[in-house]
Motif scaffolding. Structure first.
Motif, PDB file in Angstrom:
ATOM      1  N   ILE A 137       0.845  -1.205   0.000  1.00 37.32           N
ATOM      2  CA  ILE A 137       0.000   0.000   0.000  1.00 37.32           C
ATOM      3  C   ILE A 137       0.872   1.244   0.000  1.00 37.32           C
ATOM      4  O   ILE A 137       0.599   2.204  -0.730  1.00 37.32           O
ATOM      5  N   LEU A 141       0.887   4.089  -2.816  1.00 36.23           N
ATOM      6  CA  LEU A 141       0.573   5.488  -2.519  1.00 36.23           C
ATOM      7  C   LEU A 141       1.616   6.433  -3.094  1.00 36.23           C
ATOM      8  O   LEU A 141       1.286   7.534  -3.538  1.00 36.23           O
ATOM      9  N   VAL A 144       0.556   6.854  -6.489  1.00 36.58           N
ATOM     10  CA  VAL A 144      -0.666   7.659  -6.534  1.00 36.58           C
ATOM     11  C   VAL A 144      -0.297   9.134  -6.470  1.00 36.58           C
ATOM     12  O   VAL A 144      -0.748   9.943  -7.277  1.00 36.58           O
ATOM     13  N   PHE A 148      -0.963  11.699  -9.601  1.00 33.20           N
ATOM     14  CA  PHE A 148      -1.962  12.756  -9.488  1.00 33.20           C
ATOM     15  C   PHE A 148      -1.343  14.131  -9.371  1.00 33.20           C
ATOM     16  O   PHE A 148      -1.922  15.117  -9.812  1.00 33.20           O
ATOM     17  N   LEU A 237     -10.548  18.888   4.025  1.00 28.64           N
ATOM     18  CA  LEU A 237     -10.812  17.605   3.388  1.00 28.64           C
ATOM     19  C   LEU A 237     -12.304  17.263   3.341  1.00 28.64           C
ATOM     20  O   LEU A 237     -12.859  16.955   2.284  1.00 28.64           O
ATOM     21  N   PHE A 302      -8.524  -0.434  -5.688  1.00 32.62           N
ATOM     22  CA  PHE A 302      -8.839   0.399  -4.532  1.00 32.62           C
ATOM     23  C   PHE A 302     -10.319   0.339  -4.181  1.00 32.62           C
ATOM     24  O   PHE A 302     -10.710   0.615  -3.049  1.00 32.62           O
ATOM     25  N   THR A 414      -8.117  16.077  -3.713  1.00 29.59           N
ATOM     26  CA  THR A 414      -8.555  15.303  -2.556  1.00 29.59           C
ATOM     27  C   THR A 414      -7.733  14.028  -2.446  1.00 29.59           C
ATOM     28  O   THR A 414      -7.335  13.629  -1.355  1.00 29.59           O
ATOM     29  N   THR A 415      -7.472  13.401  -3.591  1.00 27.92           N
ATOM     30  CA  THR A 415      -6.671  12.178  -3.578  1.00 27.92           C
ATOM     31  C   THR A 415      -5.284  12.444  -2.999  1.00 27.92           C
ATOM     32  O   THR A 415      -4.776  11.643  -2.216  1.00 27.92           O
ATOM     33  N   THR A 418      -5.690  12.728   0.877  1.00 22.51           N
ATOM     34  CA  THR A 418      -5.927  11.470   1.567  1.00 22.51           C
ATOM     35  C   THR A 418      -4.786  10.488   1.381  1.00 22.51           C
ATOM     36  O   THR A 418      -4.444   9.754   2.312  1.00 22.51           O
ATOM     37  N   ALA A 419      -4.183  10.489   0.204  1.00 24.77           N
ATOM     38  CA  ALA A 419      -3.071   9.564  -0.034  1.00 24.77           C
ATOM     39  C   ALA A 419      -1.917   9.875   0.906  1.00 24.77           C
ATOM     40  O   ALA A 419      -1.270   8.976   1.437  1.00 24.77           O
ATOM     41  N   ARG A 421      -2.165  11.259   3.879  1.00 24.19           N
ATOM     42  CA  ARG A 421      -2.554  10.821   5.226  1.00 24.19           C
ATOM     43  C   ARG A 421      -2.378   9.319   5.383  1.00 24.19           C
ATOM     44  O   ARG A 421      -1.828   8.828   6.361  1.00 24.19           O
ATOM     45  N   LEU A 422      -2.874   8.600   4.390  1.00 22.17           N
ATOM     46  CA  LEU A 422      -2.791   7.154   4.455  1.00 22.17           C
ATOM     47  C   LEU A 422      -1.338   6.703   4.431  1.00 22.17           C
ATOM     48  O   LEU A 422      -0.948   5.786   5.152  1.00 22.17           O
ATOM     49  N   PHE A 425       0.133   7.039   7.809  1.00 19.96           N
ATOM     50  CA  PHE A 425      -0.313   5.968   8.675  1.00 19.96           C
ATOM     51  C   PHE A 425       0.409   4.674   8.345  1.00 19.96           C
ATOM     52  O   PHE A 425       0.930   3.993   9.220  1.00 19.96           O
ATOM     53  N   ALA A 426       0.463   4.333   7.055  1.00 17.04           N
ATOM     54  CA  ALA A 426       1.112   3.090   6.635  1.00 17.04           C
ATOM     55  C   ALA A 426       2.591   3.128   6.981  1.00 17.04           C
ATOM     56  O   ALA A 426       3.169   2.126   7.388  1.00 17.04           O
TER      57      ALA A 426
END
Lengths: 566, 307, 94
Positions: A137, A141, A144, A148, A237, A302, A414-415, A418-419, A421-422, A425-426
């Motif tokens: 992941i 990301l 991603v 983007f 967001l 996804f 937005t992607t 969030t990407a 943020r994720l 976390f990952a």
């Protein structure tokens, strides 16, 4: 000759027909949806998270969640093969693989008390699958972010009025967020204010375009990603994600109606060749590389995670799953159809307006490269779409273009948020073995953990041809789809036990997908030979892909009793 | 330093230095001067009753004119905790599935920090009665534990502030959701509870805030002008070093060390100069006695050198 | 006539639900964040319930009766251990 009306109608007919035949069969014979079986929403009803929701609510929400910029960008690039191959992939690939994937991911999550696909993979296959998922992941990301960032920077550098409009949109979102969440103004009032301001924002964009180069925008987007992802969610967001939903539906409905009523001929070539120049600018065989170009709209990994988020916890009745999962994906396919049709009708017009010498004959060799370099990978769609709106409704082309560009940019922004943020976390999960050391303390700092992926993404976007980054991202996306579809296949075959030959409705797509994606990535690494960082990411993911297959094969041979859920 | 100006006193020191004797002596001395005095032993190894030669129990008992005594039973307090915990958990258990009750009791009984909290609660309870007495004297457990208890209010306050901040964020988000979706109810095991979204409907934040007020009060008393911490040590290197470290900690937490008693002094030693030099408060030397000081009359005699 | 009104009902019902989807869209991140906060709050006060070495305190005792929701979130999170799944689902990476 083929007209846009015909294509739109065919799409509607095909999707509707397949929904009620193939879809219903999946529901009855594979999933064996049982209206009397308690879904997690009832089993674990807690009035807050596990609450049965109206199916239309879930449908609308699920669709908005799975639709980003993907279903637009991918098909636009795939036009290099001509409009027919991409269309067939968006129709047939969607019906037999993509929508099946979405539907099964949703239903298997529903049957597993609402757990995610990743959790199920860990359970049904092996713990290793679960862990490699986390690492994978994070890699995904990075791509991603790169893909983007490049998309947005491309839009902004070509259409500076959209940059301004996007910036204003962000300000509006913050304002609406403040109204709705701090001042706690009435929901409907806030919404109306937001939409009105949005229109004004687009207009202002024309008055004060912000001009900057592609590279400058990349840098700005990098900073934006780090900052935006550190803000509390209600500030930017959440409100923007909310307003995006309206843009999506308006764009979809306007586009659908416009191209249905225009009835113009498709002037772009139906088929150019089997291997036009697409990926990395090189000759790319339709099979196996089409999934590397069109992901969302046909098949996207996804989506499996989206379904197992809130949707599976709020499904009221097993029979609603088809509309939400299967139907949602069809709707996205319909969106991609509109994209393809618009370029097919107006593509040549747009090229000539941009002073590019493009004909139906040179299309195969030159389309992808010209689109990226001269018209804009997204621009080719937004301008075609704008022409459509003009011919159908008389909406000025510049305005339509701005709207469509804002549509893509808003979702892509937005992607990015969030990407990041994720990824943060990952990342913290990945470096947890380092805990206790000084390195860990530095790396786990939230600014550092945000900056690293954003910087890597930005750098990859800078250093790499977009026609390499996008397929790499799609490749990762499809690997994810592989995992999800195999997990679902395993669940279906071992646990749901479909009747007769229907197990193959899942097994064949799963295997076909795995073979296609593996072949595509190997081709990509061998023929296109991307830069080291992209190669490493794809290489590692490929290894994980093989591991996945071994785990799948091993789990396939295990007797049913060893599965936790039956 | 006029010892009679203080309303709350804590005597601290290592085990065996003579804390209990000094506490009792000061208590008796003040009682004889007409002050309503309560002497409390917090030391789990109680010998207050032995020193006073009176029966002292876990309920406040008058043992002489103007003199009351108490031995706090930490075990009993912990048991009281457990009981309250069990009751609260049982009512929660009605709502939630699978709470590991047994494990939780073990954690409570044996986890680090429980003793400190229990002692602080005991001190809180006793100080709540400070209007009934002119002076309250605490005989404390060995220095380490006591210092941790002294530090507890300040560290608790930091922690409570974070909790209150977190709770306010939770209420804020809930209010946002309520505004968009309407009132929300949490349903579990057939019970329906409204999710509190405002401070005035949230019992949790009310408890947090009242607990904060209580802790602030305790902290104010412990660090206040009317409180004295009296260190008791013996004239040896180890005793001195330990108390030196303790003084540094107390300084950090603004705990007022007001007097040092050096007990069991024999011949003049180098250590005495060190002690006098280091502590810039009143230092009282007490000679070693041949016989133990026990009983109220002996203690009165003893108190003359302290007050 | 019956079929027509039935169709009308189905369509308007769909549209009603569909418009409600926008409301969900306006709060999904906030809902997730709220769960995170509730989980953290419960962990701080009652982590010992799920095995964290956090001593229960007198304060824990006092607020425990009012924390059913928070403890529920904490338990669910501890049992399913699927935070990644929850987060990833929110993200518009489509």
């Amino acid at each position: 000759m083929m007209t846009s009306t015909l294509v739109i109608l065919m799409a509607a007919v095909i999707y509707l027909a397949m929904y009620f035949t193939y879809g219903k069969s999946l529901e009855k014979r594979v999933v064996k949806a049982d209206p009397s079986r308690a879904t997690p929403a009832h089993k674990f009803y807690d009035g807050v998270d596990y609450v049965p929701a109206h199916p239309a609510v879930l449908y609308g929400h699920h669709f908005a969640s799975i639709s980003g910029a993907g279903p637009i960008v991918g098909p636009a690039v795939a036009m290099a093969w001509g409009w027919l191959p991409g269309l067939l992939w968006v129709w047939l690939g969607n019906v037999f693989i993509g929508a099946v994937h979405d539907y099964l991911a949703l239903m298997s999550s529903v049957r597993h008390d609402g757990k995610s696909v990743q959790w199920m993979a860990g359970n049904l296959m092996s713990k290793r699958t679960g862990f490699s998922f986390g690492l994978y992941i994070w890699f995904a990301l990075l791509l991603v972010l790169a893909a983007f960032m490049a998309v947005i920077a491309g839009i902004f550098s070509r259409a500076p009025e959209v940059a301004t409009a996007s910036l204003i949109f962000m300000v509006i979102a913050v304002f609406i967020g403040w109204l709705m969440y701090k001042v706690k103004l009435n929901f409907y009032a806030s919404t109306v204010i937001g939409l009105v301001l949005l229109v004004i924002g687009i207009w202002i964009g024309f008055k004060f375009p912000i001009k900057a180069s592609f590279q400058t925008w990349l840098l700005i987007l990098l900073v934006y990603s780090v900052i935006a992802s550190s803000l509390p969610v209600w500030v930017l967001l959440q409100p923007r994600d909310y307003l995006n939903a309206y843009i999506l539906w308006i764009g979809l409905i306007l586009g659908g109606i416009a191209f249905a009523i225009i009835g113009k001929d498709l002037t772009a070539p139906a088929i150019t060749s089997f291997s036009p120049n697409v990926i990395g600018g090189k000759a790319s065989p339709f099979w196996p590389t089409i999934p590397l170009v069109i992901a969302c709209g046909s098949l996207s990994g996804f989506h499996s995670v989206v379904g197992s988020g809130t949707t599976s916890k709020q499904l009221d009745n097993e029979l609603h799953g088809l509309m939400v999962g299967y139907g949602g994906m069809f709707t996205e396919g319909f969106l991609s159809t509109i994209v393809i049709v618009s370029i097919a009708v107006y593509g040549l017009t747009v090229f000539s307006e941009a002073g590019v010498n493009m004909t139906a004959e040179s299309w195969g060799a030159a389309y992808a490269i010209a689109a990226v370099k001269q018209v804009g990978k997204v621009g080719i769609f937004t301008k075609s779409y704008a022409h459509g709106l003009y011919d159908a409704f008389g909406i000025p082309v510049k305005l339509g273009n701005s709207f469509a560009s804002l549509w893509v940019a808003a979702f892509a922004l937005t992607t990015l948020d969030t990407a990041t943020r994720l990824a943060r976390f990952a990342f913290q999960e990945i470096i947890s073995p380092l805990e206790g050391s000084g390195a860990f303390n530095i790396l786990s700092n939230r600014w550092v953990a945000s900056l690293i992926p954003a910087a890597i993404g930005g750098w990859m976007a800078w250093a790499n041809n977009w026609l390499i980054i996008w397929p790499a991202f799609s490749g990762m996306n499809q690997l994810l789809a592989s995992i999800a579809l195999m997990t679902a296949a395993l669940w279906v075959i071992k646990v749901a036990k479909p009747s007769g030959a229907w197990r193959y409705a899942v097994l064949i797509p799963a295997l076909f997908l795995w073979i296609t994606v593996t072949a595509a990535i190997i081709w990509f690494l061998a023929v296109v030979r991307p830069s080291p960082e992209v190669s490493v990411i794809l290489g590692v993911s490929l290894v994980l892909n093989f591991l996945l297959f071994f785990d799948f094969a091993a789990a396939y041979r295990k007797p049913v009793e060893e599965y936790a859920y039956a | 330093m006029d010892i009679t100006q203080y309303k709350v006193m804590f005597l601290i020191g290592k085990g065996g230095v003579g804390k209990t004797t000094c506490s009792s002596a000061i208590a008796v001395g003040l009682a004889r001067k007409g002050f309503k005095t309560l002497v409390v032993s917090l030391d789990p190894a109680h010998n207050l009753g032995d020193v006073l030669m009176e029966e002292v129990g876990s309920r406040i008992k008058k043992i002489d004119e103007n003199l009351w005594a108490l031995e706090v039973d930490i075990d009993k307090m912990t048991l009281k905790y457990l009981q309250k915990l069990e009751n609260n958990l049982k009512s929660l258990y009605r709502y939630l599935t699978v709470i590991n009750l047994d494990k939780y009791f073990d954690v409570l009984r044996y986890s680090p920090g429980v003793e400190e909290y229990a002692l602080l609660e005991a001190i809180k309870e006793i100080l709540a009665k400070r209007n009934e007495y002119d002076v309250i004297i605490f005989d404390t457990p060995p220095t380490g534990l006591t210092l941790r208890v002294f530090a507890l209010p300040k560290t608790s306050l930091l922690w409570i502030e974070k909790l209150i901040e977190l709770r306010e964020k939770i209420l804020d988000r809930r209010l946002i959701l309520e505004n968009v979706h309407g009132e929300r109810y949490f349903v579990v095991d057939g019970e329906k509870m409204k999710l509190p979204a405002r401070e005035d409907e949230d019992k949790v934040i009310k408890e947090l805030k009242s607990y904060r007020t209580e802790i602030e009060e305790i902290n104010n008393i412990i660090t206040g002008n009317e409180t004295a911490v009296i260190a008791v040590l013996n004239p040896d290197e180890l005793s001195f070093l330990e108390m030196k470290r303790a003084a540094e900690v107390m300084n950090k937490f603004e705990i007022p060390l007001r007097m040092v008693i050096v007990n069991k002094v024999e011949s003049p030693k180098k250590i005495m100069k060190k002690i006098h030099d280091y502590f810039n408060v009143r230092v009282v030397e007490v000679q070693k006695r041949d016989t133990e000081v026990r009983g109220i009359n002996s203690l009165e005699e003893f108190s003359k050198s302290l007050l | 006539m019956h079929n027509l009104s039935f169709l009308f009902y189905r369509v308007s019902d769909f549209l009603k639900g569909f418009s409600a989807a926008f409301k969900t869209q306006s709060t999904e991140y906030i809902e997730f964040e709220l769960r995170e906060l509730e989980n953290a709050f419960a962990l701080l006060l009652m982590g010992s319930l799920i095995g964290l070495p956090a001593p229960p305190t007198p304060l824990t005792m006092r607020v425990m009766p009012y924390m059913a929701r928070e403890i529920y979130v904490m338990q669910r999170r501890a049992k399913t251990d699927d935070a990644m799944g929850e987060i990833a689902a929110l993200f518009d990476i489509g």
